[in-house]
Enzyme design. Structure first.
Site, mmCIF file in Angstrom:
data_model
loop_
_atom_site.group_PDB
_atom_site.id
_atom_site.type_symbol
_atom_site.label_atom_id
_atom_site.label_comp_id
_atom_site.label_asym_id
_atom_site.label_seq_id
_atom_site.Cartn_x
_atom_site.Cartn_y
_atom_site.Cartn_z
ATOM 1 C CG HIS A 187 5.127 -30.678 0.102
ATOM 2 N ND1 HIS A 187 5.222 -31.973 0.513
ATOM 3 C CD2 HIS A 187 4.656 -30.711 -1.157
ATOM 4 C CE1 HIS A 187 4.829 -32.756 -0.457
ATOM 5 N NE2 HIS A 187 4.467 -32.018 -1.486
ATOM 6 N NE ARG A 288 14.427 -35.114 -10.317
ATOM 7 C CZ ARG A 288 14.938 -33.895 -10.126
ATOM 8 N NH1 ARG A 288 14.295 -32.830 -10.550
ATOM 9 N NH2 ARG A 288 16.084 -33.744 -9.487
ATOM 10 N NE ARG A 324 15.952 -39.419 -13.505
ATOM 11 C CZ ARG A 324 16.115 -38.806 -12.345
ATOM 12 N NH1 ARG A 324 17.313 -38.417 -11.976
ATOM 13 N NH2 ARG A 324 15.090 -38.569 -11.561
ATOM 14 C CD GLU A 413 21.752 -40.414 -10.553
ATOM 15 O OE1 GLU A 413 21.265 -39.428 -9.976
ATOM 16 O OE2 GLU A 413 21.057 -41.224 -11.182
ATOM 17 C CG ASN A 436 20.269 -33.187 -6.651
ATOM 18 O OD1 ASN A 436 20.908 -32.159 -6.612
ATOM 19 N ND2 ASN A 436 19.116 -33.299 -7.298
ATOM 20 C CG ASP A 437 21.052 -39.489 -6.136
ATOM 21 O OD1 ASP A 437 20.818 -39.657 -4.927
ATOM 22 O OD2 ASP A 437 20.164 -39.540 -7.005
ATOM 23 N NE ARG A 447 18.400 -36.474 -3.217
ATOM 24 C CZ ARG A 447 18.157 -36.578 -4.530
ATOM 25 N NH1 ARG A 447 18.805 -37.498 -5.239
ATOM 26 N NH2 ARG A 447 17.295 -35.810 -5.120
ATOM 27 C CB CYS A 502 20.230 -32.490 -14.762
ATOM 28 S SG CYS A 502 20.531 -34.202 -14.305
HETATM 29 C C1 PEP Z 1 20.522 -35.911 -9.045
HETATM 30 O O1 PEP Z 1 20.723 -36.903 -8.369
HETATM 31 O O2 PEP Z 1 21.240 -34.897 -9.029
HETATM 32 C C2 PEP Z 1 19.358 -35.838 -9.951
HETATM 33 C C3 PEP Z 1 19.193 -34.842 -10.786
HETATM 34 O O3 PEP Z 1 18.435 -36.833 -9.828
HETATM 35 P P1 PEP Z 1 17.335 -36.890 -8.651
HETATM 36 O O4 PEP Z 1 17.410 -35.620 -7.879
HETATM 37 O O5 PEP Z 1 16.032 -37.080 -9.327
HETATM 38 O O6 PEP Z 1 17.788 -38.084 -7.879
HETATM 39 MG MG MG Z 2 19.648 -38.709 -8.782
#
Ligand code: PEP
Ligand code: MG
Length: 577
Positions: A187, A288, A324, A413, A436-437, A447, A502
């Site tokens: 956080h 999100r 999304r 992703e 990210n995923d 992650r 994104c």
């Molecule tokens: C991602 O996975 O990059 C993404 C934008 O979705 P989240 O971070 O919400 O899993």
């Molecule tokens: Mg994701």
């Protein structure tokens, strides 16, 4: 001079006096009994009253906060009267425990339970710990452990920070954050980035810094040092100069040769959306939706959903908002959609996949999005998270069409989606790369784990190759459909379908150049990142970005890719990046 090196999680350099977060409240002794002068009923009533008082205090503080801070405070406030927490404590009081000891133990066990759930829920365990201490302080009639008050700006040093503290800190007073523990996803890190405060986490030993002593903090390198000298003062002055160049985004993402690359915002609700609009984001690249309903035990009603989506759409009239659908599961479980007993939730029934286990929720969400879209001026695009196959993309597109949503898309992703993008584009109108995923799945590295941070890096050439594969998939689908259009003489648009990014990688101003060079058509990020990303993009032409992207994909390692691209961007030094 004493030097500490932690992990820099929010950019910026500053010198200021240290103020330590007060020590946590002393634990009520184990086995502390109810005083003989009181009854369990009186003690339980006092506990409930204390919980209500803490809730009121936190809500009052939420009233003075904004955006993420406000959301965190409101969520923590609710925890103070949470029926599960209070019921567990009253049960202990009824078996002879003092009210202080009872709430302490109940808080510990609820926090442990949340921690066991992992991911987002594990982070909520800090909220319970925080609330538990505040209720004990209230029962004892002593001040709650809070950020110290000071007339002069200071650097806040703590072991770790509770969400309620970081949420309310006044950025005019607190000029940097340094914690001895905590990770890049904590956080502290998220709030610091949202507030634009330099921050360093995991800086072991900073608890020993002298109170009021001057320190230098560098939120990029993670350096914290005492007795700042000329070099540190010069570094701060340079940062201030550079920061002023990078403080605003004028609302048009483009490269040096005029190539347009829209820069959008990632948001989790209406207040984020208004902040994003104020920061001149060119639309929303990722809403999100699960963030709108994280506290819900049951599926939100149609009316509640319409209101939530409209709140975001209304911040961007005439502009694109990419919604999304619920990405429940893994680190973001939603009680009405996910089975938290899965052994491996990141690879489990997550995102779009919940449509197979809880059919109907997705279709009802799309109906709510469609209604909200009809009532607003935003240009609404809709995408599904965690799509792995063309058949899933086709099914999602069919659900969108049934609700009258004309621009269906998918998140890319999962590596399989990147590698078969050409077939996915037969069914949907766009894709958005969730790096990210995509990174965690390409590298098989959770992650959330700080220990795997080096693998979990979107600069990994394997991840860049998957991004390239997705863009090439769009181009190849366009060529294929154009060829067929000639055969059956039905004219079709042969331009490749849009591929945005994104994931957090879009907020890295250096990586943004590589993404542009790989051919992505928009970047979506936290609004704070817009000025720096825009500034760097304006220093390169599209051919230069393409050349740098080729070097990065061909590199042997993430470090080499970064080094090669940095070397090709001399403007970075000038911009202080
Ligand atoms: C991602 O996975 O990059 C993404 C934008 O979705 P989240 O971070 O919400 O899993
Ligand atoms: Mg994701």
């Amino acid at each position: 001079m004493q030097n500490f090196v932690g992990v820099g999680v929010s950019r910026g350099r500053v010198i200021g006096p240290v103020r330590h977060m007060p020590a946590a409240l002393a634990e009520p002794p184990v086995g502390e009994k109810l005083a003989s002068s009181t009854t369990p009923e009186t003690a339980a009533a006092a506990l409930k009253e204390a919980g209500a008082a803490v809730k009121a205090q936190l809500l009052a503080r939420a009233g003075g906060a904004e955006g993420t801070g406000k959301d965190v405070l409101e969520a923590t406030a609710l925890m103070a009267t949470d029926p599960m927490l209070i019921k567990a404590a009253v049960k202990l009081i009824n078996s002879g425990s003092s009210a202080e000891r009872a709430i302490w133990e109940a808080g510990e066990s609820v926090a442990a339970m949340l921690k066991g759930l992992g991911g987002y829920m594990a982070e909520r365990s800090h909220d319970v710990q925080d609330v538990k201490s505040r209720i004990v302080a209230q029962l004892r009639g002593v001040p709650a452990p809070e950020i110290p008050d000071s007339d002069a700006p200071f650097i806040l040093v703590a072991e770790d920070l509770a969400p309620a503290d970081t949420a309310t800190l006044d950025p005019n007073k607190v000029v940097a954050l340094v914690t001895a523990s905590g990770g890049p996803q904590s956080h502290t890190a998220i709030i610091a980035r949202a507030l634009g405060l330099p921050a360093v986490v995991a800086a072991t030993g900073v608890g020993g810094l002298a109170d009021s002593g001057l320190v230098f903090v560098d939120g990029s390198t993670g350096q914290v040092s005492t007795d700042p000298g000329d070099a540190e003062h010069a570094a701060v002055a340079l940062w201030q100069e550079q920061a002023s160049l990078l403080s605003v985004f004028d609302g048009e993402g483009r490269l040096a040769d005029g190539t347009l690359l829209p820069l959008l915002a990632n948001v989790g609700g209406d207040s984020d959306a208004r902040e994003a609009a104020a920061a001149n984001a060119q639309g929303v690249g990722l809403l999100r939706t699960e963030f709108c309903f994280l506290g819900n035990d049951t599926e939100p009603s149609h009316a509640v959903q319409v209101a939530a989506y409209r709140g975001v759409f209304d911040a961007f009239p005439g502009q694109k908002v990419v919604v999304r659908t619920l990405d429940a599961g893994a680190d973001k479980p939603l009680p009405f959609l996910t089975d938290t007993s899965e052994a491996n939730p990141a690879l489990g029934v997550r995102g779009y996949r919940t449509d197979t286990t809880t059919p109907g929720v997705l279709a009802r969400q799309l109906a709510a999005i469609a209604d909200a879209a009809k009532q607003s001026q935003a240009v609404v695009w809709v995408m599904a998270p965690m799509i792995s196959t063309a058949a899933e993309a086709a099914h999602f597109a069919a659900l969108c069409t049934a609700e009258g949503l004309k621009i269906p898309g998918v998140m890319v992703e999962v590596p399989s989606a990147a590698l078969t993008a050409r077939h996915l584009f037969d069914h949907v109108e766009f894709a958005s790369l969730g790096t990210n995923d995509l990174t965690q799945y390409a590298m098989a590295a959770d992650r959330q784990l700080g220990t795997l941070a080096a693998l979990n890096d979107p600069w990994q050439p394997a991840v860049l190759a998957l991004i390239r594969a997705t863009v090439e998939g769009a181009a190849s689908q366009a060529r294929y459909s154009a060829a067929h259009a000639l055969e059956d003489s039905a004219p079709r648009d042969s331009a490749p379908k849009p591929v945005g990014v994104c994931g957090e990688s879009a907020a890295d101003p250096v990586l943004a150049v590589v993404l542009a060079g790989l051919g992505v058509t928009s970047l979506s990020m936290t609004p704070r990142a817009l000025p720096a990303v825009s500034a760097v993009l304006r220093t390169v032409t599209l051919p230069q970005a393409r050349a740098l992207a080729m070097e990065a994909v061909a590199a042997a390692s993430a470090a080499e890719a970064l080094e090669l691209v940095r070397a090709g961007l001399p403007a970075l030094a000038e911009l202080g990046l």
